[in-house]
Design a protein around this motif. Structure first.
Motif, PDB file in Angstrom:
ATOM      1  N   SER A  48       3.845  10.411  -2.224  1.00  0.00           N
ATOM      2  CA  SER A  48       4.188   8.808  -2.722  1.00  0.00           C
ATOM      3  C   SER A  48       5.406   8.600  -3.937  1.00  0.00           C
ATOM      4  N   CYS A  49       4.603   9.973  -4.695  1.00  0.00           N
ATOM      5  CA  CYS A  49       4.839   9.604  -6.045  1.00  0.00           C
ATOM      6  C   CYS A  49       5.826  10.215  -6.458  1.00  0.00           C
ATOM      7  N   ARG A  50       7.037   9.705  -6.368  1.00  0.00           N
ATOM      8  CA  ARG A  50       8.142  10.453  -6.616  1.00  0.00           C
ATOM      9  C   ARG A  50       8.638  10.518  -7.588  1.00  0.00           C
TER      10      ARG A  50
ATOM     11  N   PRO B   8       9.830  18.412 -11.323  1.00  0.00           N
ATOM     12  CA  PRO B   8      11.213  18.595 -11.988  1.00  0.00           C
ATOM     13  C   PRO B   8      11.502  17.197 -12.883  1.00  0.00           C
ATOM     14  N   THR B   9      10.201  16.923 -13.190  1.00  0.00           N
ATOM     15  CA  THR B   9       9.353  16.208 -14.694  1.00  0.00           C
ATOM     16  C   THR B   9       9.676  16.735 -15.650  1.00  0.00           C
TER      17      THR B   9
ATOM     18  N   SER C 271      16.567  10.853  -7.824  1.00  0.00           N
ATOM     19  CA  SER C 271      15.293  10.267  -8.178  1.00  0.00           C
ATOM     20  C   SER C 271      16.538   8.989  -7.762  1.00  0.00           C
ATOM     21  N   CYS C 272      17.595   9.355  -7.395  1.00  0.00           N
ATOM     22  CA  CYS C 272      18.844   9.005  -7.727  1.00  0.00           C
ATOM     23  C   CYS C 272      19.232   8.403  -5.650  1.00  0.00           C
ATOM     24  N   ALA C 273      18.840   8.677  -5.220  1.00  0.00           N
ATOM     25  CA  ALA C 273      18.884   8.840  -3.889  1.00  0.00           C
ATOM     26  C   ALA C 273      17.964   8.715  -3.468  1.00  0.00           C
ATOM     27  N   ASP C 274      16.864   8.366  -3.837  1.00  0.00           N
ATOM     28  CA  ASP C 274      15.153   7.397  -3.702  1.00  0.00           C
ATOM     29  C   ASP C 274      15.470   6.315  -4.087  1.00  0.00           C
ATOM     30  N   ALA C 275      16.283   6.178  -5.058  1.00  0.00           N
ATOM     31  CA  ALA C 275      16.801   4.877  -5.913  1.00  0.00           C
ATOM     32  C   ALA C 275      17.503   3.991  -4.812  1.00  0.00           C
ATOM     33  N   CYS C 276      19.102   4.798  -3.783  1.00  0.00           N
ATOM     34  CA  CYS C 276      19.731   4.818  -3.389  1.00  0.00           C
ATOM     35  C   CYS C 276      19.560   2.491  -2.579  1.00  0.00           C
ATOM     36  N   PRO C 277      19.513   1.884  -2.531  1.00  0.00           N
ATOM     37  CA  PRO C 277      19.022   0.841  -1.647  1.00  0.00           C
ATOM     38  C   PRO C 277      19.541   0.947   0.273  1.00  0.00           C
TER      39      PRO C 277
ATOM     40  N   PRO D  94       0.656  -1.172   0.006  1.00  0.00           N
ATOM     41  CA  PRO D  94       0.073  -0.052   0.114  1.00  0.00           C
ATOM     42  C   PRO D  94       1.256   1.692  -0.103  1.00  0.00           C
ATOM     43  N   SER D  95       1.841   1.345   0.572  1.00  0.00           N
ATOM     44  CA  SER D  95       3.246   2.794   0.111  1.00  0.00           C
ATOM     45  C   SER D  95       3.526   2.748  -0.434  1.00  0.00           C
ATOM     46  N   LEU D  96       3.813   1.588  -1.390  1.00  0.00           N
ATOM     47  CA  LEU D  96       4.633   1.790  -2.686  1.00  0.00           C
ATOM     48  C   LEU D  96       4.188   1.936  -3.955  1.00  0.00           C
ATOM     49  N   ARG D  97       4.391   2.709  -4.677  1.00  0.00           N
ATOM     50  CA  ARG D  97       4.311   3.394  -6.115  1.00  0.00           C
ATOM     51  C   ARG D  97       4.702   2.858  -7.099  1.00  0.00           C
ATOM     52  N   ARG D  98       4.350   2.578  -8.689  1.00  0.00           N
ATOM     53  CA  ARG D  98       5.341   2.112  -9.740  1.00  0.00           C
ATOM     54  C   ARG D  98       4.632   2.937 -10.519  1.00  0.00           C
TER      55      ARG D  98
END
Lengths: 267, 154
Positions: free
Chosen positions: A51-53, A78-79, A214-220, A29-33
């Motif tokens: 949450s849509c980042r 940003p987009t 987006s880079c920092a958001d994607a960093c695991p 529920p907390s995730l978006r794709r």
């Protein structure tokens, strides 16, 4: 059906676009794709909230997406800036992409670059006070502390290149880390290679990065790589007046020069 | 114990600084022998990665030098390089890499004396700073020996 879904439905019904790239529910529920809506009756899949980042402009250059036909992109600020920067770099042509601006009232499709420029003229630019403070906090550390900070940050890097995969500006068909004759960056995750990779990434984005995060958001590993980009974006702005993604007519700061550029550090 | 002798790598352009260093030699001027020169076509060719590679391979200090603004053999290579250095220095400093180990200069083909002076000065500064051990190394002797001592199973 909300305004975004209705707009997407209309565009698809009129055949103005072949696909609408937007945000949908993720596996939790907390995730978006990202979702690719190709039929008008699928439009209710589209959602938009805080949450849509992810920066969806990233998909516009993908051959698989291009093959679908003309695309509309659900676009945060940003987009939109990314689209203009991609246009500056001759990656997309005018009227080849429709932007659906969200997060600022009504969703009015922007069909050409002029319209996006006009829209962005009324949006606040630059870094927020909080972002500037974060940067200043690191800058105010001593040299040894800065080194220690980045050493501990970058030691967590596992070289998954998720930052590159998430970045709409990282579109080189062959990245320097895939070059192995010579092997510029060591393949395994070690301190030198991690440092080199992140320095390369920041430098290759200097003056082009539109700071979508987006880079920092994607960093695991939750490494603050966006701070490296933010530093260079700030410097490029202050020293060269670089403001990527606000106009399609602006030169790339590092592809040009002024005879009067600062050089007190050169002797 | 002998005094620490720094390794300094100089990335220089073919047209000005390399010729300038040549003049230093032909003029029989002595200068520090700690410098290893790497000749490239133009300062515009000196990728920032080369600098990191030098540190990664054990350099304690770096000199980057080329033609004075307006003198570039290719008209504008040094102007482009200068912009890149401006940003690169900020990034290095932000990442905690000591800028006292990275020196930028313009040395023309006629400035043999300036080259000798520059190298001596940089070598002295880097000698005072000591070896750059904090910087991660690509393959140092120790890790090389470790690697060689691994027995490969059949």
């Amino acid at each position: 059906m909300n305004e975004l879904q209705q707009t997407a439905k209309d565009l698809l019904e009129k055949n103005a676009v072949a696909v609408v790239i937007g945000y949908g529910m993720g596996s939790e529920p907390s995730l978006r794709r990202a979702v690719f809506v190709r039929k008008p009756d699928q439009a209710p899949q589209l959602i938009f909230d805080e949450s849509c980042r992810q920066n969806l402009a990233f998909y516009v250059l993908k051959p698989e997406v291009k093959a679908l036909g003309k695309a509309a992109v659900v676009a945060r600020t940003p987009t939109l800036r990314t689209l203009l920067q991609l246009a500056t770099e001759n990656q997309i042509t005018d009227e080849s992409v429709v932007a659906l601006p969200v997060g600022n009232g009504s969703v009015q499709p922007l069909t050409n670059f002029a319209a996006i420029e006009q829209y962005l003229a009324n949006v606040p630019r630059g870094f927020t006070a909080q972002e500037q403070q974060e940067l200043a906090a690191i800058k105010s550390k001593t040299l040894a502390d800065r080194w220690a900070f980045w050493k501990s940050e970058l030691s967590r890097c596992i070289k998954c290149y998720a930052c590159r995969a998430a970045c709409p500006m990282c579109y080189c068909s062959k990245c320097i880390v895939e070059v192995n004759q010579p092997q510029w960056v060591p393949v395994p995750s070690d301190m030198l290679g991690n440092l080199e990779w992140n320095v390369i990434r920041a430098m290759h984005l200097a003056g082009r990065c539109i700071s979508c995060g987006s880079c920092a958001d994607a960093c695991p590993a939750h490494i603050r790589i966006d701070l490296l980009n933010q530093l260079l974006a700030t410097e490029a702005m202050q020293q060269f007046g670089a403001e990527p993604g606000l106009s399609v007519r602006k030169d790339y700061a590092l592809a040009t020069f002024k005879p009067t550029d600062k050089e007190e550090f050169i002797r | 114990m002998a005094e620490f002798e720094p390794k300094v790598v100089a990335f220089v352009c073919n047209w000005c600084t390399y010729a300038g260093a040549d003049l230093t030699g032909t003029s029989r001027m002595k200068y520090a022998t700690n410098v290893r020169m790497i000749r490239l076509p133009c300062t515009g060719r000196i990728d920032f990665m080369l600098l990191l590679q030098a540190f990664g391979h054990g350099a304690d200090g770096i000199i980057v030098s080329g033609c004075h603004p307006g003198d570039c053999h290719y008209s504008a290579g040094n102007f482009h390089a200068r912009r890149r250095w401006m940003l690169f220095r900020e990034l290095l400093d932000f990442a905690g890499i000591d800028l006292r180990r990275v020196h930028f200069s313009w040395v023309s083909a006629a400035e043999g004396a300036k080259w000798a002076e520059l190298v001596n000065d940089v070598v002295n500064q880097v000698r005072a700073l000591g070896p750059y051990d904090e910087f991660p190394k690509r393959l140092n002797r120790q890790s090389l020996e470790q690697l060689c001592s691994v027995e490969v199973g059949r």
